[in-house]
Write a protein that holds these residues in place. Sequence first.
Motif, PDB file in Angstrom:
ATOM      1  N   ALA A  50      -0.374   0.924   2.739  1.00  0.00           N
ATOM      2  CA  ALA A  50      -1.679   0.475   2.249  1.00  0.00           C
ATOM      3  C   ALA A  50      -2.776   0.893   3.220  1.00  0.00           C
ATOM      4  O   ALA A  50      -2.578   0.971   4.427  1.00  0.00           O
ATOM      5  N   GLY A  51      -3.956   1.126   2.687  1.00  0.00           N
ATOM      6  CA  GLY A  51      -5.090   1.460   3.533  1.00  0.00           C
ATOM      7  C   GLY A  51      -5.070   2.900   4.014  1.00  0.00           C
ATOM      8  O   GLY A  51      -4.213   3.704   3.642  1.00  0.00           O
ATOM      9  N   ASP A  52      -6.057   3.210   4.851  1.00  0.00           N
ATOM     10  CA  ASP A  52      -6.235   4.565   5.347  1.00  0.00           C
ATOM     11  C   ASP A  52      -6.207   4.581   6.871  1.00  0.00           C
ATOM     12  O   ASP A  52      -6.269   3.537   7.520  1.00  0.00           O
ATOM     13  N   THR A  53      -6.147   5.776   7.408  1.00  0.00           N
ATOM     14  CA  THR A  53      -6.398   5.940   8.836  1.00  0.00           C
ATOM     15  C   THR A  53      -7.818   6.484   8.998  1.00  0.00           C
ATOM     16  O   THR A  53      -8.363   7.128   8.099  1.00  0.00           O
ATOM     17  N   TRP A  54      -8.391   6.229  10.153  1.00  0.00           N
ATOM     18  CA  TRP A  54      -9.773   6.656  10.405  1.00  0.00           C
ATOM     19  C   TRP A  54      -9.867   7.087  11.866  1.00  0.00           C
ATOM     20  O   TRP A  54      -9.080   7.908  12.320  1.00  0.00           O
ATOM     21  N   TRP A  55     -10.747   6.501  12.640  1.00  0.00           N
ATOM     22  CA  TRP A  55     -10.889   6.858  14.043  1.00  0.00           C
ATOM     23  C   TRP A  55      -9.628   6.515  14.832  1.00  0.00           C
ATOM     24  O   TRP A  55      -9.329   7.126  15.855  1.00  0.00           O
ATOM     25  N   ARG A 321       1.136  -5.066  -2.627  1.00  0.00           N
ATOM     26  CA  ARG A 321       0.348  -3.881  -2.305  1.00  0.00           C
ATOM     27  C   ARG A 321      -1.135  -4.156  -2.560  1.00  0.00           C
ATOM     28  O   ARG A 321      -1.999  -3.768  -1.771  1.00  0.00           O
ATOM     29  N   MET A 322      -1.439  -4.816  -3.649  1.00  0.00           N
ATOM     30  CA  MET A 322      -2.823  -5.162  -3.967  1.00  0.00           C
ATOM     31  C   MET A 322      -3.423  -6.051  -2.888  1.00  0.00           C
ATOM     32  O   MET A 322      -4.550  -5.822  -2.416  1.00  0.00           O
ATOM     33  N   LEU A 323      -2.667  -7.059  -2.475  1.00  0.00           N
ATOM     34  CA  LEU A 323      -3.173  -7.994  -1.474  1.00  0.00           C
ATOM     35  C   LEU A 323      -3.392  -7.317  -0.134  1.00  0.00           C
ATOM     36  O   LEU A 323      -4.414  -7.532   0.532  1.00  0.00           O
ATOM     37  N   VAL A 324      -2.458  -6.497   0.275  1.00  0.00           N
ATOM     38  CA  VAL A 324      -2.568  -5.834   1.569  1.00  0.00           C
ATOM     39  C   VAL A 324      -3.755  -4.882   1.592  1.00  0.00           C
ATOM     40  O   VAL A 324      -4.501  -4.811   2.563  1.00  0.00           O
ATOM     41  N   GLU A 325      -3.949  -4.160   0.510  1.00  0.00           N
ATOM     42  CA  GLU A 325      -5.061  -3.220   0.454  1.00  0.00           C
ATOM     43  C   GLU A 325      -6.403  -3.939   0.495  1.00  0.00           C
ATOM     44  O   GLU A 325      -7.331  -3.515   1.193  1.00  0.00           O
ATOM     45  N   CYS A 326      -6.517  -5.041  -0.241  1.00  0.00           N
ATOM     46  CA  CYS A 326      -7.769  -5.801  -0.219  1.00  0.00           C
ATOM     47  C   CYS A 326      -7.963  -6.500   1.113  1.00  0.00           C
ATOM     48  O   CYS A 326      -9.078  -6.567   1.638  1.00  0.00           O
ATOM     49  N   LEU A 327      -6.884  -7.030   1.667  1.00  0.00           N
ATOM     50  CA  LEU A 327      -6.989  -7.730   2.943  1.00  0.00           C
ATOM     51  C   LEU A 327      -7.401  -6.788   4.061  1.00  0.00           C
ATOM     52  O   LEU A 327      -8.141  -7.169   4.970  1.00  0.00           O
ATOM     53  N   SER A 328      -6.959  -5.543   3.993  1.00  0.00           N
ATOM     54  CA  SER A 328      -7.303  -4.603   5.053  1.00  0.00           C
ATOM     55  C   SER A 328      -8.803  -4.361   5.112  1.00  0.00           C
ATOM     56  O   SER A 328      -9.342  -4.034   6.166  1.00  0.00           O
ATOM     57  N   ALA A 329      -9.483  -4.538   3.984  1.00  0.00           N
ATOM     58  CA  ALA A 329     -10.943  -4.411   3.989  1.00  0.00           C
ATOM     59  C   ALA A 329     -11.594  -5.729   4.380  1.00  0.00           C
ATOM     60  O   ALA A 329     -12.418  -5.787   5.294  1.00  0.00           O
ATOM     61  N   GLY A 330     -11.217  -6.814   3.706  1.00  0.00           N
ATOM     62  CA  GLY A 330     -11.823  -8.110   3.991  1.00  0.00           C
ATOM     63  C   GLY A 330     -11.612  -8.561   5.413  1.00  0.00           C
ATOM     64  O   GLY A 330     -12.483  -9.210   6.018  1.00  0.00           O
ATOM     65  N   ARG A 331     -10.455  -8.228   5.991  1.00  0.00           N
ATOM     66  CA  ARG A 331     -10.153  -8.606   7.369  1.00  0.00           C
ATOM     67  C   ARG A 331     -11.152  -7.996   8.353  1.00  0.00           C
ATOM     68  O   ARG A 331     -11.397  -8.534   9.423  1.00  0.00           O
ATOM     69  N   GLY A 332     -11.719  -6.855   7.975  1.00  0.00           N
ATOM     70  CA  GLY A 332     -12.661  -6.193   8.862  1.00  0.00           C
ATOM     71  C   GLY A 332     -14.083  -6.687   8.734  1.00  0.00           C
ATOM     72  O   GLY A 332     -14.966  -6.208   9.458  1.00  0.00           O
TER      73      GLY A 332
END
Length: 772
Positions: A50-55, A321-332
Amino acid sequence: MTIIMMLLVLLAVVLLVGDIRRTLIIKPIFSVFKKVLPPLSKTEREAMEAGDTWWDGDLFSGKPDWQKLLSISKPELSAEEQAFMDNQVKTLLAMLDDYEIVQQQNDLPKPVWEYLGQQGFFSLIIPKQYGGLEFSAIANSAIVSAIASRSLSAAVTVMVPNSLGPGELLMHYGTEEQKQRWLPGLANGTEVPCFALTGPQAGSDAGAIPDTGVVCKGIHNGEEVLGVRLNFAKRYITLAPVATVVGLAFKLSDPDGLIGSDTNPGITCALIPAEHPGIEIGKRHNPLSLAFMNGTVYGNDVFIPIDWIIGGPDYAGRGWRMLVECLSAGRGISLPALASATGHLSARMTGAYSYVRRQFGLPIGQFEGVQEAMARIGGLTYSLEAVRKMTAGALDLGTSPSVVTAIAKYHMTEMGRQVINDAMDIHAGRGIQLGPKNYLGHHYMGIPISITVEGANILTRNLMIFGQGATRCHPYVLKEMEAAANPNPDEGLRQFDQLLSQHVLFATGNVASSLFMGLTGSRFASAPVSGETKRYYQHLSRFSRGLAMCADFSMLVLGGDLKRKEMISARLGDVLSHLYMASAVLKHYEDDGRQQGDLPLVHYAMQRHLNEIGKAFAGLFNNFPNRFVGRIMKLCVFPLGNHFAPASDTIINQVADMLMTPSVVRERLTHLCFVGDNQDDPTGLMEQAFIAMYNIKDIERKLKGAQRSGVLPVKLATDELMRLALENNVISAVEAEQLSQAYALAADAIGVDEFDTERSLAGQQQHTHDAA
């Protein structure tokens, strides 16, 4: 010579002929790799993917592209978002009385609830086509931070509908019919959402939730329809006591194959009206005496139609998968915003208090012991703001970097804990007496809540940051794992063959570069800027190389055991985390126009992050299970020793003085802190007392000069000293009046609330104030 040539030819054949190389070399290595590969459960794999990589990916590569980072636009509010901050948010802040909310009503007042709904505070992330505001992540973060500096209870109430919950899940995965049904009501506040995930037997291990849903047929609205029969018990659910719609996570089974061939689809999410038969909104929790709504939700033999699954039946089993993807944004966004608010409030009020409060004839902020704590508050607040902006800005770029948001959540809440502890230490008795004048107490009580929710911090540090980062951010490991999992063994072997040589070159380069940078003090590493921050870029590049090298050594030597060596994993995660946060500090400094006045804050923050990286590396080397490998890694990273120290006393003095000086630097550092317009608000009173006391510093200097010269006696009460100073023409009548007003304000500001002896802790009005 002939024998040597034959051996070289033989070696060339083995290495260069693909089939021979794969048979003799790659296949045995591949077999070992699959054996040492850490086993991943289904939920772990979904979280990993889930999610992406960035910096974080750049930092893990060992070759961060600093120019790429600095070229990213500065995160800023749009004109519409700034207008909302200047109007709706400002109006809301004036409506909030946190003492009344927490200690008297234990709830937000009804006019506040109505205003939040009417003005769109629950719809910050909902698209405009459904009636929402559709604000950016940076605006969401700024709004929550500003509210939190005034009232944590109000901030949590606002942040939850705009974080992980029905609104976000519907936006990303809901059917159009579901969006039309729910999003307009969520946007205008007529629908209040909660999301029920955590239960008594399942917290961090969400894959173990005992709550069940069975696909079957049942009666709904008088008709037999295909649906799900639910049984569940949930707790710690924010907004549950006032929710009109419940988002629910449960384990779905389909024993009769009514929706597909998979009889156990797994974790699924559904949206259910709170008034639906069988749903029971239970009793309310009391989260450390804060006043946001939090409670329990139960369901016994609840039947719902199949199309109440978020996304419809096609999304059955895709809930985790839905929860993890959304949480990865909201957590930030949400919890980092609360931590930043703690920093803004603590820095501004502690600086003011430290100047106003006197001991031994001096502001307490002039004592070095106090300055040390004040500098931590200032330096950490600068880091908090930098990481808040960079992380929210990343989300606005369209990425969803799960490792980065985990770093932000864990480290920012921990920095917030340190900041509020220091602020409480400096305020001492002024900080521990709850009442209308106390602006720190509820933040102090709220810190453990931030530490606990959206993934407990112990779990986040020890398992998530490096556990996901090593796989997601590494240039080759995830691809190698995919090769190992390839159902076609020959194809998997060929993939692994191609990756292994690249991985070996990558690892060899990192070893050589780490050693070279260590021997040369990073001086030959490139940097995108000159001046006082240049060396920081060079050091971070060096440690990025070191992290890449140590990660490879750790995964190679420990294999699957690394998953269980949580303290080793945590230290590697700490290196990655402080690399990220230090990067944010440098970008924040550049984005703000390289303000020279901010340099003491930059130096404090950067030297702290570098020191923490050094400590994390030292812990890794000293505790690595294979002592020989530990020494090799230490030799490569620190061939000449670890010389990265925390900030010097000079920088500490500079940061402390900055917090006690009215200036644009202080304003910039604490720009999200609510400060009341008048003395009726405790923050307004402290700020006005600070300004008044600062403005009489030259008059006080006259008094001290007269005392040193013998014109005025020492150790006199204030009133008597001012009287004698007037009589001896040391000060004018106007100056005496200015002193009198400033001292009266100071006495009021440092005073604490008193109550009747016979009283209840809640529901009491302020009685008198003690100026001691």
